[in-house]
Design an enzyme around this catalytic site. Structure first.
Site, short mmCIF file in Angstrom:
data_model
loop_
_atom_site.label_atom_id
_atom_site.label_comp_id
_atom_site.label_asym_id
_atom_site.label_seq_id
_atom_site.Cartn_x
_atom_site.Cartn_y
_atom_site.Cartn_z
N ASN A 12 26.16 -12.64 -51.77
CA ASN A 12 24.84 -13.14 -51.69
C ASN A 12 23.78 -12.20 -51.34
O ASN A 12 24.14 -11.25 -50.48
CB ASN A 12 24.55 -14.40 -50.52
CG ASN A 12 25.74 -15.51 -50.84
OD1 ASN A 12 25.90 -15.79 -51.95
ND2 ASN A 12 25.95 -16.01 -49.56
N ASP A 14 20.72 -11.85 -48.91
CA ASP A 14 20.07 -12.67 -47.99
C ASP A 14 18.68 -12.41 -47.80
O ASP A 14 18.12 -11.44 -47.59
CB ASP A 14 20.92 -12.35 -46.43
CG ASP A 14 22.55 -12.82 -46.38
OD1 ASP A 14 22.53 -13.36 -47.21
OD2 ASP A 14 23.14 -12.16 -45.50
N GLY A 40 26.59 -12.50 -47.79
CA GLY A 40 27.86 -13.31 -48.47
C GLY A 40 29.05 -13.06 -47.58
O GLY A 40 29.41 -11.94 -47.25
N GLY A 42 32.01 -13.10 -48.06
CA GLY A 42 33.22 -12.36 -48.83
C GLY A 42 32.76 -10.88 -48.63
O GLY A 42 33.64 -10.15 -48.32
N GLU A 137 33.21 -20.15 -49.43
CA GLU A 137 31.76 -20.20 -50.23
C GLU A 137 32.06 -20.18 -51.75
O GLU A 137 31.01 -19.99 -52.32
CB GLU A 137 31.09 -18.95 -49.59
CG GLU A 137 30.42 -19.14 -48.34
CD GLU A 137 29.26 -18.12 -47.96
OE1 GLU A 137 28.46 -18.90 -47.12
OE2 GLU A 137 29.39 -17.25 -48.41
N GLY A 211 32.13 -16.75 -30.17
CA GLY A 211 30.85 -16.18 -29.82
C GLY A 211 31.04 -14.87 -28.97
O GLY A 211 31.94 -14.23 -28.88
N GLY A 214 34.32 -14.29 -26.98
CA GLY A 214 35.46 -13.54 -27.33
C GLY A 214 36.33 -14.60 -28.43
O GLY A 214 35.58 -15.12 -29.00
N ASP A 235 20.86 -9.86 -33.93
CA ASP A 235 21.09 -10.73 -35.29
C ASP A 235 22.59 -10.82 -35.25
O ASP A 235 23.40 -9.94 -35.44
CB ASP A 235 20.63 -9.95 -36.44
CG ASP A 235 20.67 -10.18 -37.68
OD1 ASP A 235 21.06 -11.65 -37.60
OD2 ASP A 235 20.58 -9.90 -38.59
N ASP A 241 31.81 -12.64 -40.03
CA ASP A 241 32.67 -11.93 -40.90
C ASP A 241 33.09 -10.46 -40.60
O ASP A 241 34.22 -10.04 -40.88
CB ASP A 241 31.44 -11.58 -42.10
CG ASP A 241 31.02 -12.92 -42.73
OD1 ASP A 241 31.81 -14.16 -42.64
OD2 ASP A 241 29.88 -13.09 -43.03
O1 RIB Z 1 28.23 -15.26 -42.48
C1 RIB Z 1 27.13 -14.88 -42.83
C2 RIB Z 1 26.83 -15.01 -44.21
O2 RIB Z 1 26.96 -16.44 -44.54
C3 RIB Z 1 25.25 -14.44 -44.77
O3 RIB Z 1 25.44 -13.14 -45.23
C4 RIB Z 1 24.95 -15.55 -45.89
O4 RIB Z 1 24.95 -14.82 -47.18
C5 RIB Z 1 25.95 -16.66 -45.71
O5 RIB Z 1 26.84 -16.55 -46.84
#
Ligand code: RIB
Length: 309
Positions: A12, A14, A40, A42, A137, A211, A214, A235, A241
């Protein structure tokens, strides 16, 4: 040994607005900054795999034919991710609207666009793939088909079950590793409590991220606890991810679970200190420095939170 990682999933752009707090339903909040970042789940995980070092990483993704595709492709190429791109004509690239609150927490809405058109037949050959990393997703039937095919080919399948949805038992049966956060664990297992949730899920290894606290894992019959690394979070977008990508890359390099979880927790903590999902993923030397500065961690508080003695 086959040790390449294939990430198959979402990409994605963002659109991030910084605001004092995440708006409640019906509320309008005046923000104080706007920027776009490649994201995104992935794509973020693929970047984290590469930055964790060593594991050759490819990504299967879908992009539309609009202006949002180029920055995503450039970010992945710049990070060194090998790309299998399905280009969807007449389709929008996936985008995400991220409200980033002053404490680093966020609320995200995704318009999947091309991600929603990924199909089972888009999976590339798996000859050099040791690990396949999936998220939710992309359409569930596609994810199920990819996991089935990978398992048949002897590939280790890891699923980050985010965003949460009910999972067919057969999908869980095809996964060697399931990674969830607390909310996803409760939604997928239908159980209250971390220990009960972990025990209810069939995969050989289940990891729940907690978070800043841990993470906790059940690997075989054994519970593993890894406390978080304290940082000043600006942030948290993409921190989960970063955890997933670092964990799978570490496992693909042959690290045992306790060490791989430690690397993943350290990388995800550092990811919270910078803006942006992919721009926030730390380099391996930064992770090593944090690990060297923090050789041991007390697990008592985490054990008490998780409810595991
Ligand atoms: O996990 C964070 C992601 O979730 C963001 O980058 C956003 O694109 C969504 O997919």
């Amino acid at each position: 040994m086959k040790r390449g990682v294939l990430v198959a999933g979402s990409a994605n752009l963002d659109f991030v607005v910084r605001a004092p707090h995440v708006p409640a339903p019906g509320e309008t909040v005046l923000g104080n900054g706007f920027a776009t970042f490649p994201g995104g789940k992935g794509a973020n995980q693929a970047v984290a795999c590469v930055r964790a070092g060593g594991a050759p990483t490819r990504m299967l993704l879908a992009l539309g034919d609009d202006v949002h595709a180029a920055p995503i492709e450039a970010s992945l190429r710049g990070a060194g991710v090998g790309l299998d791109i399905v280009r969807m004509r007449g389709t929008a690239t996936g985008v995400a609207f991220v409200c980033l609150a002053g404490d680093g927490e966020n609320a995200i809405t995704v318009a999947p666009g091309a991600n929603a058109r990924l199909l089972p037949e888009h999976l590339p050959p798996l000859a050099d793939v040791g690990h396949l990393l999936l998220q939710l997703e992309t359409p569930l039937p596609t994810v199920e088909a990819w996991a089935r095919e990978a398992r048949r080919a002897g590939v280790q399948v890891a699923l980050n079950a985010a965003p949460a949805q009910a999972l067919p038992r057969s999908l869980l049966g095809d996964c060697q590793l399931l990674i969830v956060n607390e909310g996803e664990l409760a939604a997928i297992s239908g159980r209250q409590g971390i220990g009960a949730g972990l025990d209810a899920l069939d995969a050989p290894a289940v990891v729940v991220t907690l978070g800043a606290r841990g993470c906790c894992a059940r690997v075989g019959g054994e519970y593993l606890l890894q406390p978080g690394f304290a940082v000043n979070a600006v942030d948290t977008t993409g921190a989960g991810d970063t955890f997933c990508g670092t964990l799978v890359a570490s496992l693909s390099l042959g690290l045992p679970y306790p060490a791989a979880l430690r690397h993943a927790c350290a990388a995800s903590a550092l990811a919270c200190t910078r803006l942006g999902a992919q721009t926030g993923v730390p380099r391996q030397d930064e992770v090593r420095r944090l690990l060297a500065a923090r050789p041991g961690d007390a697990t008592e508080a985490l054990a008490a939170y998780v409810g595991i003695a």
